[in-house]
Motif scaffolding. Structure first.
Motif, PDB file in Angstrom:
ATOM      1  N   LEU A 103      73.598 -20.566   4.231  1.00 14.09           N
ATOM      2  CA  LEU A 103      73.734 -19.944   5.551  1.00 14.09           C
ATOM      3  C   LEU A 103      74.317 -20.879   6.606  1.00 14.09           C
ATOM      4  CD1 LEU A 103      70.427 -17.885   5.639  1.00 14.09           C
ATOM      5  CD2 LEU A 103      72.745 -17.091   5.102  1.00 14.09           C
ATOM      6  N   ASP A 104      74.037 -22.178   6.517  1.00 13.87           N
ATOM      7  CA  ASP A 104      74.494 -23.107   7.553  1.00 13.87           C
ATOM      8  C   ASP A 104      75.816 -23.791   7.235  1.00 13.87           C
ATOM      9  OD1 ASP A 104      72.215 -22.444   8.880  1.00 13.87           O
ATOM     10  OD2 ASP A 104      71.280 -24.412   8.770  1.00 13.87           O
ATOM     11  N   GLN A 105      76.195 -23.859   5.976  1.00 11.75           N
ATOM     12  CA  GLN A 105      77.419 -24.568   5.594  1.00 11.75           C
ATOM     13  C   GLN A 105      78.448 -23.653   4.924  1.00 11.75           C
ATOM     14  OE1 GLN A 105      77.987 -27.834   6.353  1.00 11.75           O
ATOM     15  NE2 GLN A 105      76.010 -27.914   7.352  1.00 11.75           N
ATOM     16  N   VAL A 106      78.024 -22.902   3.916  1.00  9.32           N
ATOM     17  CA  VAL A 106      78.965 -22.142   3.091  1.00  9.32           C
ATOM     18  C   VAL A 106      79.456 -20.870   3.787  1.00  9.32           C
ATOM     19  CG1 VAL A 106      79.262 -20.959   0.881  1.00  9.32           C
ATOM     20  CG2 VAL A 106      78.006 -23.122   0.990  1.00  9.32           C
ATOM     21  N   VAL A 107      78.552 -20.043   4.282  1.00  8.88           N
ATOM     22  CA  VAL A 107      78.979 -18.785   4.912  1.00  8.88           C
ATOM     23  C   VAL A 107      79.889 -19.037   6.117  1.00  8.88           C
ATOM     24  CG1 VAL A 107      78.185 -16.725   6.141  1.00  8.88           C
ATOM     25  CG2 VAL A 107      77.106 -17.381   3.982  1.00  8.88           C
ATOM     26  N   PRO A 108      79.586 -19.996   7.012  1.00 12.53           N
ATOM     27  CA  PRO A 108      80.536 -20.246   8.107  1.00 12.53           C
ATOM     28  C   PRO A 108      81.935 -20.644   7.607  1.00 12.53           C
ATOM     29  CG  PRO A 108      78.432 -21.237   8.625  1.00 12.53           C
ATOM     30  CD  PRO A 108      78.352 -20.775   7.193  1.00 12.53           C
ATOM     31  N   ARG A 109      82.007 -21.414   6.519  1.00 13.56           N
ATOM     32  CA  ARG A 109      83.319 -21.777   5.975  1.00 13.56           C
ATOM     33  C   ARG A 109      84.036 -20.560   5.400  1.00 13.56           C
ATOM     34  NH1 ARG A 109      80.800 -26.119   6.660  1.00 13.56           N
ATOM     35  NH2 ARG A 109      81.734 -28.147   6.791  1.00 13.56           N
ATOM     36  N   CYS A 110      83.285 -19.663   4.770  1.00 11.08           N
ATOM     37  CA  CYS A 110      83.888 -18.420   4.261  1.00 11.08           C
ATOM     38  C   CYS A 110      84.428 -17.583   5.417  1.00 11.08           C
ATOM     39  CB  CYS A 110      82.865 -17.604   3.477  1.00 11.08           C
ATOM     40  SG  CYS A 110      82.456 -18.252   1.859  1.00 11.08           S
ATOM     41  N   LEU A 111      83.644 -17.446   6.461  1.00 14.08           N
ATOM     42  CA  LEU A 111      84.080 -16.647   7.613  1.00 14.08           C
ATOM     43  C   LEU A 111      85.312 -17.268   8.266  1.00 14.08           C
ATOM     44  CD1 LEU A 111      80.604 -15.723   9.119  1.00 14.08           C
ATOM     45  CD2 LEU A 111      82.110 -14.293   7.739  1.00 14.08           C
ATOM     46  N   GLY A 112      85.338 -18.584   8.400  1.00 15.55           N
ATOM     47  CA  GLY A 112      86.513 -19.267   8.938  1.00 15.55           C
ATOM     48  C   GLY A 112      87.730 -19.064   8.053  1.00 15.55           C
ATOM     49  N   GLN A 113      87.542 -19.150   6.740  1.00 16.46           N
ATOM     50  CA  GLN A 113      88.647 -18.945   5.800  1.00 16.46           C
ATOM     51  C   GLN A 113      89.206 -17.524   5.896  1.00 16.46           C
ATOM     52  OE1 GLN A 113      90.076 -21.251   3.993  1.00 16.46           O
ATOM     53  NE2 GLN A 113      91.473 -19.911   2.905  1.00 16.46           N
ATOM     54  N   GLN A 114      88.347 -16.574   6.266  1.00 17.15           N
ATOM     55  CA  GLN A 114      88.777 -15.184   6.427  1.00 17.15           C
ATOM     56  C   GLN A 114      89.429 -14.937   7.787  1.00 17.15           C
ATOM     57  OE1 GLN A 114      85.150 -13.008   5.663  1.00 17.15           O
ATOM     58  NE2 GLN A 114      85.527 -12.942   3.465  1.00 17.15           N
ATOM     59  N   GLY A 115      89.565 -15.995   8.607  1.00 15.17           N
ATOM     60  CA  GLY A 115      90.251 -15.871   9.884  1.00 15.17           C
ATOM     61  C   GLY A 115      89.351 -15.656  11.088  1.00 15.17           C
ATOM     62  N   ASN A 116      88.038 -15.737  10.908  1.00 13.73           N
ATOM     63  CA  ASN A 116      87.105 -15.589  12.022  1.00 13.73           C
ATOM     64  C   ASN A 116      86.970 -16.912  12.770  1.00 13.73           C
ATOM     65  OD1 ASN A 116      85.901 -12.804  11.498  1.00 13.73           O
ATOM     66  ND2 ASN A 116      85.643 -13.799   9.515  1.00 13.73           N
ATOM     67  N   LEU A 117      86.788 -16.841  14.089  1.00 12.05           N
ATOM     68  CA  LEU A 117      86.534 -18.027  14.896  1.00 12.05           C
ATOM     69  C   LEU A 117      85.070 -18.413  14.732  1.00 12.05           C
ATOM     70  CD1 LEU A 117      87.338 -20.131  17.027  1.00 12.05           C
ATOM     71  CD2 LEU A 117      86.728 -18.442  18.771  1.00 12.05           C
ATOM     72  N   ILE A 118      84.822 -19.622  14.275  1.00 17.11           N
ATOM     73  CA  ILE A 118      83.464 -20.099  14.053  1.00 17.11           C
ATOM     74  C   ILE A 118      83.230 -21.293  14.970  1.00 17.11           C
ATOM     75  CG2 ILE A 118      81.852 -21.028  12.351  1.00 17.11           C
ATOM     76  CD1 ILE A 118      82.810 -18.143  11.804  1.00 17.11           C
ATOM     77  N   LEU A 119      82.161 -21.223  15.749  1.00 20.19           N
ATOM     78  CA  LEU A 119      81.788 -22.317  16.638  1.00 20.19           C
ATOM     79  C   LEU A 119      80.445 -22.873  16.210  1.00 20.19           C
ATOM     80  CD1 LEU A 119      82.593 -20.728  20.116  1.00 20.19           C
ATOM     81  CD2 LEU A 119      84.000 -22.315  18.821  1.00 20.19           C
ATOM     82  N   HIS A 120      80.303 -24.174  16.285  1.00 17.69           N
ATOM     83  CA  HIS A 120      79.011 -24.808  16.063  1.00 17.69           C
ATOM     84  C   HIS A 120      78.518 -25.199  17.449  1.00 17.69           C
ATOM     85  CE1 HIS A 120      76.307 -27.104  13.265  1.00 17.69           C
ATOM     86  NE2 HIS A 120      75.845 -27.373  14.461  1.00 17.69           N
ATOM     87  N   ALA A 121      77.385 -24.644  17.817  1.00 19.19           N
ATOM     88  CA  ALA A 121      76.897 -24.872  19.175  1.00 19.19           C
ATOM     89  C   ALA A 121      75.383 -24.768  19.192  1.00 19.19           C
ATOM     90  CB  ALA A 121      77.503 -23.841  20.125  1.00 19.19           C
ATOM     91  N   SER A 122      74.810 -25.130  20.314  1.00 20.31           N
ATOM     92  CA  SER A 122      73.386 -24.951  20.559  1.00 20.31           C
ATOM     93  C   SER A 122      73.244 -24.312  21.927  1.00 20.31           C
ATOM     94  CB  SER A 122      72.656 -26.291  20.552  1.00 20.31           C
ATOM     95  OG  SER A 122      72.675 -26.852  19.275  1.00 20.31           O
ATOM     96  N   ALA A 123      72.134 -23.632  22.117  1.00 21.13           N
ATOM     97  CA  ALA A 123      71.873 -23.001  23.411  1.00 21.13           C
ATOM     98  C   ALA A 123      70.374 -23.029  23.676  1.00 21.13           C
ATOM     99  CB  ALA A 123      72.382 -21.564  23.419  1.00 21.13           C
ATOM    100  N   ILE A 124      70.026 -23.024  24.952  1.00 18.57           N
ATOM    101  CA  ILE A 124      68.621 -22.952  25.346  1.00 18.57           C
ATOM    102  C   ILE A 124      68.482 -21.895  26.432  1.00 18.57           C
ATOM    103  CG2 ILE A 124      68.065 -25.334  24.728  1.00 18.57           C
ATOM    104  CD1 ILE A 124      68.282 -26.033  27.726  1.00 18.57           C
ATOM    105  N   VAL A 125      67.297 -21.314  26.503  1.00 15.65           N
ATOM    106  CA  VAL A 125      66.965 -20.378  27.571  1.00 15.65           C
ATOM    107  C   VAL A 125      66.068 -21.121  28.546  1.00 15.65           C
ATOM    108  CG1 VAL A 125      65.855 -18.196  28.156  1.00 15.65           C
ATOM    109  CG2 VAL A 125      67.121 -18.409  26.015  1.00 15.65           C
ATOM    110  N   LEU A 126      66.452 -21.099  29.824  1.00 11.70           N
ATOM    111  CA  LEU A 126      65.682 -21.783  30.858  1.00 11.70           C
ATOM    112  C   LEU A 126      64.533 -20.900  31.331  1.00 11.70           C
ATOM    113  CD1 LEU A 126      68.710 -23.258  32.818  1.00 11.70           C
ATOM    114  CD2 LEU A 126      67.285 -24.398  31.118  1.00 11.70           C
ATOM    115  N   ALA A 127      63.600 -21.475  32.070  1.00  9.05           N
ATOM    116  CA  ALA A 127      62.416 -20.756  32.539  1.00  9.05           C
ATOM    117  C   ALA A 127      62.767 -19.525  33.362  1.00  9.05           C
ATOM    118  CB  ALA A 127      61.525 -21.707  33.344  1.00  9.05           C
ATOM    119  N   ASP A 128      63.893 -19.560  34.088  1.00  8.68           N
ATOM    120  CA  ASP A 128      64.274 -18.414  34.915  1.00  8.68           C
ATOM    121  C   ASP A 128      65.038 -17.342  34.125  1.00  8.68           C
ATOM    122  OD1 ASP A 128      66.788 -19.501  34.536  1.00  8.68           O
ATOM    123  OD2 ASP A 128      67.185 -19.872  36.662  1.00  8.68           O
TER     124      ASP A 128
END
Length: 141
Positions: A103-128
């Motif tokens: 899920l973290d390595q192989v599927v993103p590479r498959c999706l990228g190979q199929q022409g999808n834009l794949i981003l590696h990122a992190s996000a947080i939700v703040l208290a507000d």
């Protein structure tokens, strides 16, 4: 069938991290196969190394597949069209490890190979309730 983005994963292992779905635009079939020495080992490899010089993952290509090897763990053989992924455990490893690498390595590479834009990122939700996302170039940690 499991859903990731708008792709269906038809997997022979349970993927509890993903929702079950019957709505998808394409399918990637995931299945266990016995290791084929001739197709996996007689190839030129590109290696990703840790800062200590240990190989984390190795990548190769044959006429009809892509290969990703996680040393002493599992090989993934991916069809050129990225509609099939065969995993070949090298050792007795927990199925959770195979799921994580799939899920973290192989599927993103498959999706990228199929022409999808794949981003590696992190996000947080703040208290507000607002959110902050962090994007960076590959290798920035």
């Amino acid at each position: 069938m499991y859903g990731i983005f708008n792709i269906g994963l038809d997997s022979d292992i349970a993927l509890p991290e993903l929702p079950v779905t019957d709505t998808y635009r394409s399918i990637i079939k995931v299945s266990s196969k016995p290791k084929s020495e001739s197709s996996v080992d007689q190839t030129e490899w590109l290696h990703w190394e840790t800062p200590k010089g240990e190989t984390f993952a190795s990548f190769a290509s044959t006429n009809n597949s892509f290969l990703i090897r996680f040393p002493n763990t599992v090989d993934f053989v991916i069809s050129k069209s990225c509609d099939a992924v065969d995993y070949q455990p090298i050792a007795d490893i927990p199925i959770e490890t195979i799921r994580h690498l799939l899920l973290d390595q192989v599927v993103p590479r498959c999706l990228g190979q199929q022409g999808n834009l794949i981003l590696h990122a992190s996000a947080i939700v703040l208290a507000d309730g607002s959110m902050v996302a962090f994007l960076g170039d590959s290798g920035w940690g």
